[in-house]
Scaffold this motif. Sequence first.
Motif, short mmCIF file in Angstrom:
data_model
loop_
_atom_site.label_atom_id
_atom_site.label_comp_id
_atom_site.label_asym_id
_atom_site.label_seq_id
_atom_site.Cartn_x
_atom_site.Cartn_y
_atom_site.Cartn_z
N LYS A 97 0.82 -1.21 0.00
CA LYS A 97 0.00 0.00 0.00
C LYS A 97 0.85 1.26 0.00
CE LYS A 97 -3.89 -2.24 2.19
NZ LYS A 97 -4.87 -2.25 3.25
N GLU A 98 2.15 1.07 0.08
CA GLU A 98 3.08 2.19 0.13
C GLU A 98 4.30 1.85 -0.74
OE1 GLU A 98 5.72 4.21 3.67
OE2 GLU A 98 3.74 3.42 4.17
N PHE A 99 4.81 2.83 -1.49
CA PHE A 99 5.97 2.58 -2.34
C PHE A 99 7.17 2.22 -1.47
CE2 PHE A 99 9.70 4.00 -4.81
CZ PHE A 99 9.58 3.10 -5.86
N ALA A 104 15.10 -2.13 4.22
CA ALA A 104 14.62 -1.75 5.54
C ALA A 104 13.12 -1.43 5.51
CB ALA A 104 15.40 -0.55 6.06
N LYS A 105 12.69 -0.69 4.51
CA LYS A 105 11.27 -0.34 4.40
C LYS A 105 10.43 -1.57 4.09
CE LYS A 105 8.24 3.09 4.03
NZ LYS A 105 7.98 4.10 5.03
N PHE A 106 10.95 -2.46 3.25
CA PHE A 106 10.23 -3.69 2.94
C PHE A 106 10.01 -4.50 4.22
CE2 PHE A 106 9.82 -8.15 2.03
CZ PHE A 106 8.91 -8.18 1.00
N LYS A 107 11.07 -4.70 4.98
CA LYS A 107 10.96 -5.49 6.21
C LYS A 107 9.98 -4.85 7.19
CE LYS A 107 15.56 -7.49 5.82
NZ LYS A 107 16.93 -7.49 6.35
N GLN A 108 9.98 -3.53 7.24
CA GLN A 108 9.08 -2.81 8.14
C GLN A 108 7.62 -3.01 7.75
OE1 GLN A 108 9.76 1.42 7.96
NE2 GLN A 108 8.00 1.90 9.23
N LEU A 109 7.32 -3.05 6.45
CA LEU A 109 5.94 -3.13 5.98
C LEU A 109 5.49 -4.51 5.52
CD1 LEU A 109 5.90 0.18 3.89
CD2 LEU A 109 4.96 -0.19 6.19
#
Length: 158
Positions: A97-99, A104-109
């Motif tokens: 739902k977010e680019f 790090a961002k992938f693992k977070q989301l």
Amino acid sequence: MSKRLLAFLVVSHLAIGFFGFALGIYTLPILSAPPAPTAQQVTNAVSDVQYSAQFTRDLADSDTLHWGEGEVTIGNNAITLMGELAPGPSYKLYLAKEFVETEAKFKQLKSQMALVGDVKTFDNFVVNLPSDVDPSQYNTVIVWCESFNEFITAAKYR
């Protein structure tokens, strides 16, 4: 045999062994990949295109070994790529739902993303959408390497 020669032989053999192992990890997915779908097969797989986007090589965590490029199309039944991915093992396709363009961002989301399925080819792909995944609820398609927790590529489609 001198200690220096023995140390050199041990180090050189370990280095060659490591290089061979790394080369094997890189080439095995290429050798064992099924035949890539043709352009016609990719086009036929998504006759009901709802969205399209571009994978590009210039994302934050894309690099020489982790990249994708080409046109991604999202339909009611499948997501396709007319393009290329850097070869690697255990690629998965996600919707977010977010680019996302970093590990790090992938693992977070990741827990909020929809796993679409396996990407098994590196020149073009067709991945069928599970019946419980609605692409209109997301805006980004991501290729992720599960084996090494590596970001490969992403594209925002809406």
